[in-house]
Enzyme design. Structure first.
Site, mmCIF file in Angstrom:
data_model
loop_
_atom_site.group_PDB
_atom_site.id
_atom_site.type_symbol
_atom_site.label_atom_id
_atom_site.label_comp_id
_atom_site.label_asym_id
_atom_site.label_seq_id
_atom_site.Cartn_x
_atom_site.Cartn_y
_atom_site.Cartn_z
ATOM 1 N N HIS A 72 5.016 -18.875 -33.246
ATOM 2 C CA HIS A 72 5.524 -20.121 -33.835
ATOM 3 C C HIS A 72 4.750 -21.352 -33.363
ATOM 4 O O HIS A 72 4.288 -21.416 -32.229
ATOM 5 C CB HIS A 72 7.030 -20.301 -33.594
ATOM 6 C CG HIS A 72 7.441 -20.569 -32.173
ATOM 7 N ND1 HIS A 72 8.593 -20.041 -31.632
ATOM 8 C CD2 HIS A 72 6.886 -21.303 -31.178
ATOM 9 C CE1 HIS A 72 8.718 -20.457 -30.382
ATOM 10 N NE2 HIS A 72 7.696 -21.216 -30.078
ATOM 11 N N GLU A 98 9.586 -20.385 -36.892
ATOM 12 C CA GLU A 98 9.666 -18.972 -36.514
ATOM 13 C C GLU A 98 9.104 -18.100 -37.642
ATOM 14 O O GLU A 98 8.882 -18.584 -38.757
ATOM 15 C CB GLU A 98 11.134 -18.618 -36.230
ATOM 16 C CG GLU A 98 11.774 -19.432 -35.090
ATOM 17 C CD GLU A 98 11.289 -19.060 -33.691
ATOM 18 O OE1 GLU A 98 10.118 -18.676 -33.533
ATOM 19 O OE2 GLU A 98 12.096 -19.167 -32.743
ATOM 20 N N ASP A 121 5.896 -15.412 -30.353
ATOM 21 C CA ASP A 121 6.054 -14.857 -31.709
ATOM 22 C C ASP A 121 5.165 -15.599 -32.718
ATOM 23 O O ASP A 121 5.296 -15.397 -33.923
ATOM 24 C CB ASP A 121 7.530 -14.890 -32.152
ATOM 25 C CG ASP A 121 8.095 -16.309 -32.241
ATOM 26 O OD1 ASP A 121 7.339 -17.285 -31.994
ATOM 27 O OD2 ASP A 121 9.292 -16.454 -32.558
ATOM 28 N N ASP A 162 10.038 -31.114 -32.349
ATOM 29 C CA ASP A 162 11.327 -30.435 -32.526
ATOM 30 C C ASP A 162 12.374 -30.882 -31.511
ATOM 31 O O ASP A 162 12.058 -31.534 -30.516
ATOM 32 C CB ASP A 162 11.137 -28.901 -32.459
ATOM 33 C CG ASP A 162 10.116 -28.475 -31.401
ATOM 34 O OD1 ASP A 162 9.897 -29.236 -30.436
ATOM 35 O OD2 ASP A 162 9.544 -27.389 -31.541
HETATM 36 C C1 F6R Z 1 7.965 -27.058 -28.348
HETATM 37 C C2 F6R Z 1 7.109 -26.339 -29.293
HETATM 38 C C3 F6R Z 1 6.853 -24.885 -29.130
HETATM 39 C C4 F6R Z 1 6.081 -24.562 -27.834
HETATM 40 C C5 F6R Z 1 5.903 -23.052 -27.695
HETATM 41 C C6 F6R Z 1 5.187 -22.665 -26.420
HETATM 42 O O1 F6R Z 1 8.054 -28.416 -28.679
HETATM 43 O O2 F6R Z 1 6.646 -26.939 -30.205
HETATM 44 O O3 F6R Z 1 6.147 -24.416 -30.249
HETATM 45 O O4 F6R Z 1 4.833 -25.186 -27.878
HETATM 46 O O5 F6R Z 1 7.154 -22.429 -27.722
HETATM 47 O O6 F6R Z 1 6.000 -22.959 -25.324
HETATM 48 P P1 F6R Z 1 5.515 -22.672 -23.825
HETATM 49 O O7 F6R Z 1 4.434 -23.626 -23.532
HETATM 50 O O8 F6R Z 1 6.740 -22.931 -22.972
HETATM 51 O O9 F6R Z 1 5.052 -21.255 -23.790
#
Ligand code: F6R
Length: 261
Positions: free
Chosen positions: A138, A143, A136, A67
């Site tokens: 994702h 989302e 959440d 992303d």
């Molecule tokens: C970012 C992504 C997100 C993160 C998720 C966890 O490229 O794909 O799905 O893996 O938001 O983020 P952290 O590790 O910061 O808790």
């Protein structure tokens, strides 16, 4: 799906890095799907060390990130291109031309999403997809209520995601872009192998929902239950709510692949 529980976050990250290293040594031109976020930083730290000390080469690898934010340039400190350059690409021997992230500044975002999917296909699909999970539920920026068959597209981010990601934007939620391009749940499920890293007590509840709960678009990480080859690597702190914890330990102890780690 299999679930592997390591003593702490660093041991879990090291194990993920070792899986990646083993796959690269098996197939030097691996197509690697990458994630950003705090959880991944120690994985990239270990990969950089393996490059420096154990001659792990990324020279023939191609990478696709999950992303990117919409509306901030690549050189913005909050962009995922900046994150990847900082934590990994500038410290290994990868050819930057072989590193792909969606372009969140593209004039035609729908065309950009379409081309991203095509670029992955042209390189034979993703061999190994690295994933984290948001509070959440994702994966990528899919989302809650994202279609479980979704492809790369634009997505509005939830308030909880904006809050969690505000550190790179002066801790000011107003400065965090509200939209992103993300690979879809369907795109992620097409990867040949997926590794999800989940660490820390704050992820205990969502980890149990994603792995042991029903498959639901309200927790897009739960779609990984449909993945043909998904390994979840976690630590004791995140694993505390798992009902099947003893069963997962038993399988791990008896699975030949892991005896050599
Ligand atoms: C970012 C992504 C997100 C993160 C998720 C966890 O490229 O794909 O799905 O893996 O938001 O983020 P952290 O590790 O910061 O808790």
């Amino acid at each position: 799906m299999e679930i592997i529980i390591q003593p702490d976050g660093d041991a879990a990250a090291l194990m993920v890095a070792r899986v990646i290293a083993r796959e690269i040594r098996r197939k030097p031109d691996l197509v690697l799907g990458l994630a950003t976020g705090r959880t991944m930083e120690s994985v990239y730290g270990h990969l950089v060390r393996m490059h420096q000390e154990k001659a792990l080469s990324f020279a023939s690898c191609r990478t696709f990130n999950l992303d990117e934010y919409i509306g901030i340039p690549a050189n913005h400190p909050g962009s995922y291109r900046h994150y990847m350059n900082l934590h990994l690409f500038s410290k290994i021997d990868i050819n930057l031309k072989n590193t792909y992230l969606p372009n969140g500044m593209a004039p035609d975002l729908a065309a950009e999403c379409h081309h991203y999917e095509e670029a992955i296909k042209e390189r034979g699909g993703i061999d190994l997809q690295l994933l984290g999970i948001g509070h959440d539920g994702h994966i990528g920026f899919n989302e809650p209520l994202s279609s479980l068959r979704s492809r790369t597209r634009e997505k509005a981010l939830t308030l909880s995601t904006l809050q969690a990601n505000s550190a790179m934007f002066d801790n000011n939620i107003e400065k965090v872009p509200r939209r992103a391009i993300t690979m879809g749940v369907g795109s992620i499920l097409d990867s040949k192998r997926a590794i999800m890293l989940v660490t820390g007590a704050s992820k205990a509840s969502i980890l149990a929902k994603a792995t042991e709960g029903p498959i639901t678009s309200m927790v897009t990480g739960s779609a990984l239950q449909l993945h043909p080859r998904c390994t979840v690597i976690t630590d004791e702190a995140a694993a505390i709510n798992l009902e099947g914890i003893e069963y997962y330990r038993w399988i791990f102890a008896n699975e030949p692949e892991w005896q050599t780690f």
